[in-house]
Design a protein around this motif. Structure first.
Motif, PDB file in Angstrom:
ATOM      1  N   MET A  89       0.854  -1.186   0.000  1.00  0.00           N
ATOM      2  CA  MET A  89       0.000   0.000   0.000  1.00  0.00           C
ATOM      3  C   MET A  89       0.891   1.237   0.000  1.00  0.00           C
ATOM      4  SD  MET A  89      -3.194  -1.104   2.473  1.00  0.00           S
ATOM      5  CE  MET A  89      -2.194  -1.398   3.934  1.00  0.00           C
ATOM      6  N   PRO A  90       1.315   1.671  -1.189  1.00  0.00           N
ATOM      7  CA  PRO A  90       2.181   2.852  -1.279  1.00  0.00           C
ATOM      8  C   PRO A  90       1.395   4.125  -1.027  1.00  0.00           C
ATOM      9  CG  PRO A  90       1.653   2.047  -3.475  1.00  0.00           C
ATOM     10  CD  PRO A  90       1.009   1.091  -2.512  1.00  0.00           C
ATOM     11  N   CYS A  91       2.134   5.228  -0.789  1.00  0.00           N
ATOM     12  CA  CYS A  91       1.442   6.489  -0.510  1.00  0.00           C
ATOM     13  C   CYS A  91       0.875   7.126  -1.765  1.00  0.00           C
ATOM     14  CB  CYS A  91       2.390   7.456   0.199  1.00  0.00           C
ATOM     15  SG  CYS A  91       3.665   8.203  -0.861  1.00  0.00           S
ATOM     16  N   PHE A  92       1.452   6.830  -2.945  1.00  0.00           N
ATOM     17  CA  PHE A  92       1.065   7.380  -4.249  1.00  0.00           C
ATOM     18  C   PHE A  92       1.341   8.883  -4.379  1.00  0.00           C
ATOM     19  CE2 PHE A  92      -1.756   3.611  -3.994  1.00  0.00           C
ATOM     20  CZ  PHE A  92      -1.307   2.962  -5.133  1.00  0.00           C
ATOM     21  N   ARG A  93       1.989   9.478  -3.404  1.00  0.00           N
ATOM     22  CA  ARG A  93       2.222  10.925  -3.434  1.00  0.00           C
ATOM     23  C   ARG A  93       3.697  11.297  -3.545  1.00  0.00           C
ATOM     24  NH1 ARG A  93      -1.209   9.961   0.737  1.00  0.00           N
ATOM     25  NH2 ARG A  93       0.480  10.251   2.243  1.00  0.00           N
ATOM     26  N   HIS A  95       7.884  11.199  -4.477  1.00  0.00           N
ATOM     27  CA  HIS A  95       8.583  11.248  -5.763  1.00  0.00           C
ATOM     28  C   HIS A  95       8.670   9.868  -6.399  1.00  0.00           C
ATOM     29  CE1 HIS A  95      11.610  12.404  -8.757  1.00  0.00           C
ATOM     30  NE2 HIS A  95      12.283  11.340  -8.397  1.00  0.00           N
ATOM     31  N   ASP A  96       9.015   8.854  -5.608  1.00  0.00           N
ATOM     32  CA  ASP A  96       9.153   7.501  -6.158  1.00  0.00           C
ATOM     33  C   ASP A  96       7.815   6.979  -6.674  1.00  0.00           C
ATOM     34  OD1 ASP A  96      11.974   6.859  -5.813  1.00  0.00           O
ATOM     35  OD2 ASP A  96      11.582   6.989  -3.670  1.00  0.00           O
ATOM     36  N   CYS A  97       6.756   7.183  -5.923  1.00  0.00           N
ATOM     37  CA  CYS A  97       5.435   6.735  -6.389  1.00  0.00           C
ATOM     38  C   CYS A  97       5.031   7.452  -7.661  1.00  0.00           C
ATOM     39  CB  CYS A  97       4.386   6.956  -5.299  1.00  0.00           C
ATOM     40  SG  CYS A  97       4.439   5.767  -3.943  1.00  0.00           S
ATOM     41  N   GLN A  98       5.283   8.748  -7.719  1.00  0.00           N
ATOM     42  CA  GLN A  98       4.932   9.504  -8.908  1.00  0.00           C
ATOM     43  C   GLN A  98       5.693   9.011 -10.134  1.00  0.00           C
ATOM     44  OE1 GLN A  98       2.545  12.119  -9.293  1.00  0.00           O
ATOM     45  NE2 GLN A  98       1.908  11.184  -7.364  1.00  0.00           N
ATOM     46  N   ALA A  99       6.877   8.431  -9.901  1.00  0.00           N
ATOM     47  CA  ALA A  99       7.675   7.872 -10.998  1.00  0.00           C
ATOM     48  C   ALA A  99       7.306   6.418 -11.285  1.00  0.00           C
ATOM     49  CB  ALA A  99       9.163   7.970 -10.656  1.00  0.00           C
ATOM     50  N   GLY A 100       6.351   5.872 -10.530  1.00  0.00           N
ATOM     51  CA  GLY A 100       5.940   4.483 -10.739  1.00  0.00           C
ATOM     52  C   GLY A 100       6.798   3.473 -10.010  1.00  0.00           C
ATOM     53  N   ASN A 101       7.693   3.957  -9.134  1.00  0.00           N
ATOM     54  CA  ASN A 101       8.573   3.060  -8.374  1.00  0.00           C
ATOM     55  C   ASN A 101       7.971   2.818  -6.991  1.00  0.00           C
ATOM     56  OD1 ASN A 101      10.452   3.048 -10.530  1.00  0.00           O
ATOM     57  ND2 ASN A 101      11.308   4.982  -9.798  1.00  0.00           N
ATOM     58  N   CYS A 105       8.771   3.410  -2.279  1.00  0.00           N
ATOM     59  CA  CYS A 105       8.042   4.373  -1.457  1.00  0.00           C
ATOM     60  C   CYS A 105       8.540   4.303  -0.016  1.00  0.00           C
ATOM     61  CB  CYS A 105       6.546   4.072  -1.514  1.00  0.00           C
ATOM     62  SG  CYS A 105       5.535   5.126  -0.444  1.00  0.00           S
ATOM     63  N   LYS A 106       8.828   5.461   0.566  1.00  0.00           N
ATOM     64  CA  LYS A 106       9.330   5.490   1.939  1.00  0.00           C
ATOM     65  C   LYS A 106       8.203   5.620   2.963  1.00  0.00           C
ATOM     66  CE  LYS A 106      13.834   7.393   0.647  1.00  0.00           C
ATOM     67  NZ  LYS A 106      13.594   7.222  -0.808  1.00  0.00           N
ATOM     68  N   SER A 107       6.987   5.782   2.493  1.00  0.00           N
ATOM     69  CA  SER A 107       5.856   5.949   3.409  1.00  0.00           C
ATOM     70  C   SER A 107       4.803   4.872   3.182  1.00  0.00           C
ATOM     71  CB  SER A 107       5.228   7.343   3.207  1.00  0.00           C
ATOM     72  OG  SER A 107       6.176   8.361   3.425  1.00  0.00           O
ATOM     73  N   TYR A 108       5.229   3.720   2.727  1.00  0.00           N
ATOM     74  CA  TYR A 108       4.286   2.669   2.397  1.00  0.00           C
ATOM     75  C   TYR A 108       3.792   1.938   3.640  1.00  0.00           C
ATOM     76  CZ  TYR A 108       7.830  -0.994   3.136  1.00  0.00           C
ATOM     77  OH  TYR A 108       8.754  -1.844   3.686  1.00  0.00           O
ATOM     78  N   SER A 109       2.672   1.267   3.479  1.00  0.00           N
ATOM     79  CA  SER A 109       2.248   0.263   4.441  1.00  0.00           C
ATOM     80  C   SER A 109       2.186  -1.070   3.703  1.00  0.00           C
ATOM     81  CB  SER A 109       0.896   0.615   5.049  1.00  0.00           C
ATOM     82  OG  SER A 109       0.585  -0.281   6.108  1.00  0.00           O
ATOM     83  N   PHE A 110       2.014  -2.153   4.452  1.00  0.00           N
ATOM     84  CA  PHE A 110       2.090  -3.464   3.822  1.00  0.00           C
ATOM     85  C   PHE A 110       1.207  -4.432   4.587  1.00  0.00           C
ATOM     86  CE2 PHE A 110       4.041  -7.412   2.296  1.00  0.00           C
ATOM     87  CZ  PHE A 110       4.390  -7.083   0.978  1.00  0.00           C
ATOM     88  N   TRP A 289      13.640  -5.724  -5.607  1.00  0.00           N
ATOM     89  CA  TRP A 289      12.840  -5.593  -4.397  1.00  0.00           C
ATOM     90  C   TRP A 289      11.351  -5.587  -4.745  1.00  0.00           C
ATOM     91  CZ3 TRP A 289      13.677  -6.593   0.354  1.00  0.00           C
ATOM     92  CH2 TRP A 289      12.885  -6.065   1.383  1.00  0.00           C
ATOM     93  N   MET A 290      10.665  -6.552  -4.233  1.00  0.00           N
ATOM     94  CA  MET A 290       9.217  -6.691  -4.403  1.00  0.00           C
ATOM     95  C   MET A 290       8.833  -6.876  -5.875  1.00  0.00           C
ATOM     96  SD  MET A 290       7.299  -4.743  -1.284  1.00  0.00           S
ATOM     97  CE  MET A 290       7.908  -3.072  -1.301  1.00  0.00           C
ATOM     98  N   SER A 291       7.688  -6.311  -6.290  1.00  0.00           N
ATOM     99  CA  SER A 291       7.104  -6.812  -7.545  1.00  0.00           C
ATOM    100  C   SER A 291       6.187  -5.812  -8.237  1.00  0.00           C
ATOM    101  CB  SER A 291       6.289  -8.078  -7.238  1.00  0.00           C
ATOM    102  OG  SER A 291       5.312  -7.802  -6.246  1.00  0.00           O
ATOM    103  N   TYR A 292       6.575  -4.537  -8.246  1.00  0.00           N
ATOM    104  CA  TYR A 292       5.605  -3.525  -8.677  1.00  0.00           C
ATOM    105  C   TYR A 292       6.145  -2.640  -9.788  1.00  0.00           C
ATOM    106  CZ  TYR A 292       3.439  -5.160  -4.458  1.00  0.00           C
ATOM    107  OH  TYR A 292       2.888  -5.980  -3.509  1.00  0.00           O
ATOM    108  N   SER A 293       5.213  -2.158 -10.626  1.00  0.00           N
ATOM    109  CA  SER A 293       5.527  -1.217 -11.691  1.00  0.00           C
ATOM    110  C   SER A 293       4.255  -0.449 -12.019  1.00  0.00           C
ATOM    111  CB  SER A 293       6.075  -1.947 -12.932  1.00  0.00           C
ATOM    112  OG  SER A 293       5.131  -2.889 -13.417  1.00  0.00           O
ATOM    113  N   ALA A 294       4.370   0.526 -12.876  1.00  0.00           N
ATOM    114  CA  ALA A 294       3.211   1.338 -13.258  1.00  0.00           C
ATOM    115  C   ALA A 294       2.566   0.774 -14.523  1.00  0.00           C
ATOM    116  CB  ALA A 294       3.649   2.782 -13.488  1.00  0.00           C
TER     117      ALA A 294
END
Length: 350
Positions: A89-93, A95-101, A105-110, A289-294
């Motif tokens: 559960m990324p923050c989506f806000r 810089h990394d989330c905005q880039a699709g990474n 995300c440094k503020s994610y939950s899981f 690390w993990m398994s996510y992309s945009a």
């Protein structure tokens, strides 16, 4: 329905199956009745060690089930849908989330480590974290979509192109999923390394061209013969052990791609001579690390479900044993027994 069973981790090695309140729903959240949920290698240090973020916690992040309830504003899924769960559960806000990474995300939950997860009869998740399943995909298979996407993400990260010789270090679940992906993507030859002959036999069944036991003295001579002394063009380290991490430097060919997928749990020390191999061979070393992309959660998840539906991925043979939720401690007793676990241990809460 106000209460449910959940396997609650209260302290190191202390899991109790308890009656707890069914979680309430916030807008855009759904309640999923869990049908199948895996025990991941990353769960082991949380249960058997001191790696849990907090207590009490319900672990479990590889899961599938049926949508039981939906919160206000939910439009992507409906009650009764069969779904696979996405735990990040990324923050989506940021810089990394905005880039699709999203994995950075440094503020994610899981789900299953930061908040309660799927070792329970029900789990709550955002609607965008539920992926609809085709009826041809079983719940047990769908619980493998998360680890399968971890293996695929690594290959996409290194821009794997097929055609060459691949070494996979570790014949656990991620290693055997990576094996299936590199074969699908056109690897010329694949060698799987492990120390368990049963795992190596399964690797052979799943398509490995060669299997080598690292406990045998002739292993180095064998892989040098397989590669004509050149080493492997792609090396995937999936075990996270200091021995295989160091071995990857030896196996890499000149100009190879080496990817660390496994997560180490101890400090590592390299001799100058071994570390110098990276310089001399000029191989590219990266982690995954993990398994996510945009767009979230990413093509790794979509691709896994596509090939699973097509029958091109074999998850069923990766399942060692299944347990009802009430018997979760029996499953962990096997983890405490040397050689007691050969593949995926899965809980069937529903």
């Amino acid at each position: 329905m106000t209460h449910m069973k959940a396997a609650v981790l209260h302290a190191r090695n202390v899991i109790r199956v308890e009656d707890v309140a069914v979680p309430s729903l916030q807008p855009h959240e759904i309640l999923v009745k869990v049908k199948a949920t895996g025990i991941c290698g990353s769960d082991l240090p949380r249960v058997l060690g001191n790696a849990a973020h907090h207590y009490p916690i319900v672990l479990g992040h590889e899961f599938s089930g049926v949508v039981e309830r939906i919160g206000a504003g939910v439009s992507r899924v409906k009650v009764g849908d069969r779904v696979a769960g996405v735990p990040l559960m990324p923050c989506f806000r940021c810089h990394d989330c905005q880039a699709g990474n999203y994995a950075q995300c440094k503020s994610y939950s899981f789900i299953g480590s930061r908040v309660n997860g799927s070792w329970a009869e029900y789990v709550v998740l955002p609607e965008m974290n539920a992926i609809p399943l085709d009826d041809a995909v079983s719940f047990e298979e769908a619980a493998f979509v998360e680890p399968s996407s971890v293996a695929l993400h690594a290959l996409q990260h290194i821009r794997f192109e097929g055609g060459g010789q691949v070494a996979i270090l570790g014949g656990g679940n991620i290693g055997l999923l990576a094996l299936q992906w590199v074969k699908l993507m056109g690897a010329r030859e694949v060698t799987v390394f492990d120390i368990d002959d049963d795992r190596l036999a399964l690797a052979r069944k799943l398509g490995a061209d060669y299997v080598l036991n690292n406990l045998r003295a002739a292993t180095e001579e064998s892989w040098r013969q397989i590669t004509g002394g050149r080493g492997y063009e792609v090396v995937l380290e999936t075990a996270g052990s200091d021995a295989t991490i160091k071995q990857s430097f030896e196996l890499a060919a000149n100009k190879a791609k080496v990817c660390f997928i496994g997560t180490p749990v101890r400090d590592l020390t390299f001799s100058p001579k071994r570390f110098e191999l990276m310089n001399r061979k000029e191989f590219t070393l990266t982690g995954s690390w993990m398994s996510y992309s945009a767009p979230f959660p990413g093509k790794e998840w979509e691709t896994t479900l596509h090939f699973l539906k097509q029958g091109k991925l074999n998850f069923k043979d990766l399942i060692d044993r299944t347990f009802p939720l009430d018997e979760i401690n029996a499953a962990f007793d096997l983890y405490r027994t040397p050689g007691g676990v050969k593949g995926k241990m899965m809980l069937l809460p529903g």
